[in-house]
Design a protein around this motif. Structure first.
Motif, PDB file in Angstrom:
ATOM      1  N   SER A 123      -5.343  -2.927  11.403  1.00 33.14           N
ATOM      2  CA  SER A 123      -4.054  -2.886  10.718  1.00 33.14           C
ATOM      3  C   SER A 123      -4.314  -2.707   9.230  1.00 33.14           C
ATOM      4  O   SER A 123      -4.970  -3.539   8.593  1.00 33.14           O
ATOM      5  N   ALA A 124      -3.835  -1.603   8.669  1.00 31.42           N
ATOM      6  CA  ALA A 124      -4.119  -1.234   7.278  1.00 31.42           C
ATOM      7  C   ALA A 124      -2.968  -1.656   6.372  1.00 31.42           C
ATOM      8  O   ALA A 124      -1.827  -1.248   6.586  1.00 31.42           O
ATOM      9  N   PHE A 125      -3.289  -2.444   5.357  1.00 34.13           N
ATOM     10  CA  PHE A 125      -2.265  -2.971   4.457  1.00 34.13           C
ATOM     11  C   PHE A 125      -2.245  -2.190   3.149  1.00 34.13           C
ATOM     12  O   PHE A 125      -3.234  -2.130   2.428  1.00 34.13           O
ATOM     13  N   SER A 126      -1.100  -1.608   2.860  1.00 31.00           N
ATOM     14  CA  SER A 126      -0.941  -0.746   1.692  1.00 31.00           C
ATOM     15  C   SER A 126      -0.459  -1.534   0.477  1.00 31.00           C
ATOM     16  O   SER A 126       0.296  -2.508   0.602  1.00 31.00           O
ATOM     17  N   ILE A 127      -0.890  -1.087  -0.713  1.00 29.23           N
ATOM     18  CA  ILE A 127      -0.219  -1.540  -1.922  1.00 29.23           C
ATOM     19  C   ILE A 127       1.171  -0.904  -1.947  1.00 29.23           C
ATOM     20  O   ILE A 127       1.455   0.056  -1.218  1.00 29.23           O
ATOM     21  N   THR A 128       2.044  -1.433  -2.785  1.00 32.85           N
ATOM     22  CA  THR A 128       3.389  -0.877  -2.944  1.00 32.85           C
ATOM     23  C   THR A 128       3.543  -0.424  -4.395  1.00 32.85           C
ATOM     24  O   THR A 128       3.876  -1.235  -5.269  1.00 32.85           O
ATOM     25  N   PRO A 129       3.286   0.845  -4.699  1.00 29.00           N
ATOM     26  CA  PRO A 129       3.396   1.308  -6.085  1.00 29.00           C
ATOM     27  C   PRO A 129       4.829   1.195  -6.591  1.00 29.00           C
ATOM     28  O   PRO A 129       5.783   1.565  -5.899  1.00 29.00           O
ATOM     29  N   THR A 130       4.978   0.666  -7.793  1.00 24.56           N
ATOM     30  CA  THR A 130       6.300   0.528  -8.407  1.00 24.56           C
ATOM     31  C   THR A 130       6.236   0.943  -9.873  1.00 24.56           C
ATOM     32  O   THR A 130       5.152   1.071 -10.455  1.00 24.56           O
ATOM     33  N   ASP A 131       7.404   1.090 -10.465  1.00 22.92           N
ATOM     34  CA  ASP A 131       7.447   1.269 -11.913  1.00 22.92           C
ATOM     35  C   ASP A 131       7.433  -0.102 -12.581  1.00 22.92           C
ATOM     36  O   ASP A 131       7.311  -1.143 -11.912  1.00 22.92           O
ATOM     37  N   VAL A 132       7.591  -0.128 -13.899  1.00 26.80           N
ATOM     38  CA  VAL A 132       7.431  -1.386 -14.638  1.00 26.80           C
ATOM     39  C   VAL A 132       8.561  -2.377 -14.369  1.00 26.80           C
ATOM     40  O   VAL A 132       8.420  -3.570 -14.673  1.00 26.80           O
ATOM     41  N   VAL A 133       9.666  -1.923 -13.810  1.00 29.39           N
ATOM     42  CA  VAL A 133      10.771  -2.841 -13.498  1.00 29.39           C
ATOM     43  C   VAL A 133      10.853  -3.144 -12.009  1.00 29.39           C
ATOM     44  O   VAL A 133      11.829  -3.713 -11.536  1.00 29.39           O
ATOM     45  N   GLY A 134       9.815  -2.762 -11.264  1.00 25.02           N
ATOM     46  CA  GLY A 134       9.744  -3.166  -9.869  1.00 25.02           C
ATOM     47  C   GLY A 134      10.442  -2.251  -8.890  1.00 25.02           C
ATOM     48  O   GLY A 134      10.692  -2.651  -7.741  1.00 25.02           O
ATOM     49  N   ARG A 135      10.730  -1.024  -9.295  1.00 25.59           N
ATOM     50  CA  ARG A 135      11.340  -0.069  -8.367  1.00 25.59           C
ATOM     51  C   ARG A 135      10.238   0.705  -7.651  1.00 25.59           C
ATOM     52  O   ARG A 135       9.332   1.253  -8.285  1.00 25.59           O
ATOM     53  N   VAL A 136      10.314   0.769  -6.324  1.00 22.22           N
ATOM     54  CA  VAL A 136       9.274   1.384  -5.522  1.00 22.22           C
ATOM     55  C   VAL A 136       9.199   2.885  -5.796  1.00 22.22           C
ATOM     56  O   VAL A 136      10.227   3.577  -5.833  1.00 22.22           O
ATOM     57  N   ASP A 137       7.989   3.372  -5.974  1.00 19.24           N
ATOM     58  CA  ASP A 137       7.730   4.802  -6.160  1.00 19.24           C
ATOM     59  C   ASP A 137       7.641   5.433  -4.774  1.00 19.24           C
ATOM     60  O   ASP A 137       6.624   5.333  -4.091  1.00 19.24           O
ATOM     61  N   ALA A 138       8.715   6.087  -4.351  1.00 24.17           N
ATOM     62  CA  ALA A 138       8.800   6.612  -2.988  1.00 24.17           C
ATOM     63  C   ALA A 138       7.732   7.659  -2.716  1.00 24.17           C
ATOM     64  O   ALA A 138       7.119   7.671  -1.638  1.00 24.17           O
ATOM     65  N   THR A 139       7.493   8.538  -3.662  1.00 27.19           N
ATOM     66  CA  THR A 139       6.501   9.592  -3.454  1.00 27.19           C
ATOM     67  C   THR A 139       5.103   9.001  -3.294  1.00 27.19           C
ATOM     68  O   THR A 139       4.346   9.388  -2.397  1.00 27.19           O
ATOM     69  N   ALA A 140       4.756   8.062  -4.150  1.00 28.88           N
ATOM     70  CA  ALA A 140       3.427   7.456  -4.081  1.00 28.88           C
ATOM     71  C   ALA A 140       3.246   6.664  -2.791  1.00 28.88           C
ATOM     72  O   ALA A 140       2.210   6.767  -2.120  1.00 28.88           O
ATOM     73  N   LEU A 141       4.244   5.863  -2.434  1.00 32.12           N
ATOM     74  CA  LEU A 141       4.123   5.058  -1.214  1.00 32.12           C
ATOM     75  C   LEU A 141       4.033   5.956   0.010  1.00 32.12           C
ATOM     76  O   LEU A 141       3.202   5.721   0.895  1.00 32.12           O
ATOM     77  N   SER A 142       4.844   6.994   0.069  1.00 33.16           N
ATOM     78  CA  SER A 142       4.782   7.921   1.204  1.00 33.16           C
ATOM     79  C   SER A 142       3.401   8.544   1.328  1.00 33.16           C
ATOM     80  O   SER A 142       2.857   8.681   2.433  1.00 33.16           O
ATOM     81  N   GLY A 143       2.816   8.922   0.201  1.00 32.37           N
ATOM     82  CA  GLY A 143       1.485   9.521   0.231  1.00 32.37           C
ATOM     83  C   GLY A 143       0.431   8.564   0.740  1.00 32.37           C
ATOM     84  O   GLY A 143      -0.444   8.947   1.530  1.00 32.37           O
ATOM     85  N   LEU A 144       0.499   7.313   0.321  1.00 26.58           N
ATOM     86  CA  LEU A 144      -0.465   6.319   0.792  1.00 26.58           C
ATOM     87  C   LEU A 144      -0.318   6.080   2.293  1.00 26.58           C
ATOM     88  O   LEU A 144      -1.311   5.984   3.028  1.00 26.58           O
ATOM     89  N   LEU A 145       0.925   6.001   2.752  1.00 25.31           N
ATOM     90  CA  LEU A 145       1.151   5.744   4.173  1.00 25.31           C
ATOM     91  C   LEU A 145       0.744   6.940   5.030  1.00 25.31           C
ATOM     92  O   LEU A 145       0.217   6.761   6.140  1.00 25.31           O
ATOM     93  N   GLU A 146       0.952   8.128   4.544  1.00 19.79           N
ATOM     94  CA  GLU A 146       0.521   9.318   5.270  1.00 19.79           C
ATOM     95  C   GLU A 146      -1.002   9.351   5.380  1.00 19.79           C
ATOM     96  O   GLU A 146      -1.556   9.693   6.432  1.00 19.79           O
ATOM     97  N   ARG A 147      -1.685   8.986   4.326  1.00 18.68           N
ATOM     98  CA  ARG A 147      -3.150   8.926   4.333  1.00 18.68           C
ATOM     99  C   ARG A 147      -3.638   7.929   5.384  1.00 18.68           C
ATOM    100  O   ARG A 147      -4.582   8.206   6.133  1.00 18.68           O
ATOM    101  N   ILE A 148      -2.981   6.785   5.448  1.00 23.30           N
ATOM    102  CA  ILE A 148      -3.355   5.767   6.442  1.00 23.30           C
ATOM    103  C   ILE A 148      -3.103   6.276   7.853  1.00 23.30           C
ATOM    104  O   ILE A 148      -3.945   6.153   8.740  1.00 23.30           O
ATOM    105  N   SER A 149      -1.931   6.844   8.067  1.00 24.55           N
ATOM    106  CA  SER A 149      -1.567   7.326   9.394  1.00 24.55           C
ATOM    107  C   SER A 149      -2.542   8.386   9.891  1.00 24.55           C
ATOM    108  O   SER A 149      -2.965   8.368  11.054  1.00 24.55           O
TER     109      SER A 149
END
Length: 300
Positions: A8-34
């Motif tokens: 089970s691979a646990f991803s970081i959750t990339p965000t901006d400085v106010v805590g909003r998730v970076d959708a493009t970055a997170l999608s890329g990390l999850l695709e790499r894992i998959s």
């Protein structure tokens, strides 16, 4: 295989400085894992910084995962919160947004008692109505699950697994035997603590809940495959390549190191949420050296 077995691979959750998730970055990390062929993805675990995110951003992260890898690899979502009602709400949100399973640590400000943890986890498991993995993480929560409490929780509806810390005496076989003697046959027992992962799988653990697989999934999968096949020589050979990285995890905490790894690999702009600070230049250079030892590709 069930949801809580294998790698089970646990991803970081990339965000901006106010805590909003970076959708493009997170999608890329999850695709790499998959693409690496892991058995599941751990989203919003400790590596994913769930405690730093608002309810809205946590739900949004699950929706991003659903849209990115939903249907290809199961997604286990952390739903920990200080209050039981908040954790129940997060569990419902995760189910609605597309989670396949849940992960729950007993977060607290006041040290919890066993009955409080029992009622908290049972309530959240009922609210989420998805298979739930107990997260035994005393390094963060300061609560240590007794074997009696684990056995009691394992009998409750929807509670299907536990994520254990590495045993202090390194006696995986003994611990697994004791837990399996008092839990249902289909109750999965896996381990976190990457530097003990190979040994836990060689001893018969059901799962490796892996931090490093969130960024180096192919390398982690090779190690997990060898260990689950009982190939001790190959598992130990592969594990040795990670030793410099395991040393960094122990020295700085895996959370900080993972952000430096993401930067070194050029996968995304990775800044840990404040008050966590990035590693200094010297430590970051050690991260890059550890990656070279593993044979990972580092950006120019």
């Amino acid at each position: 295989m069930t949801l809580f077995t294998g790698l089970s691979a646990f991803s970081i959750t990339p965000t901006d400085v106010v805590g909003r998730v970076d959708a493009t970055a997170l999608s890329g990390l999850l695709e790499r894992i998959s693409t690496a062929g892991v058995n599941s993805i751990g989203l919003l675990g400790s590596t994913g910084g769930y405690a730093f995110l608002s309810r809205e951003e946590r739900r949004r992260a699950v929706e991003i995962a659903r849209d990115s890898v939903g249907g290809r690899v199961p997604v286990i979502v952390g739903v920990g919160a200080l209050r039981t009602d908040e954790a129940e709400t997060l569990a419902r949100d995760a189910r609605t947004a597309g989670a396949d399973g849940l992960l729950l640590a007993p977060m607290s400000y006041t040290l919890l008692r066993e009955e409080e943890v029992f009622q908290h986890i049972s309530a959240v498991a009922g609210a989420g109505d998805l298979p739930l993995c107990i997260y035994n993480n005393p390094g963060t929560t300061r609560f240590v699950f007794s074997e009696d409490l684990i056995a009691r929780l394992a009998q409750m509806p929807n509670i299907a697994a536990i994520k254990m810390p590495l045993p202090a005496d390194n006696d995986f076989r003994g611990e697994l035997a004791r837990l399996r003697a008092h839990t249902p046959t289909d109750f999965a027992i896996g381990y976190s603590g990457d530097w003990g992962a190979a040994e836990s799988l060689l001893a018969g653990g059901d799962a490796w809940y892996s931090v490093i697989a969130g960024l180096l999934p192919a390398q982690a999968r090779a190690l997990a495959t060898a260990a689950m096949a009982g190939d001790r020589l190959e598992a130990e050979r592969l594990d040795r390549a990670f030793q410099s990285l395991w040393d960094l995890f122990r020295e700085f905490g895996s959370f900080r190191v993972m952000y430096a790894l993401a930067e070194a690999l050029g996968l995304c702009r990775a800044i840990p949420p404040r008050p966590i600070l990035p590693l200094d230049a010297g430590a970051a250079a050690r991260v890059e050296a550890a990656l070279e030892h593993i044979g990972a590709n580092i950006r120019p």
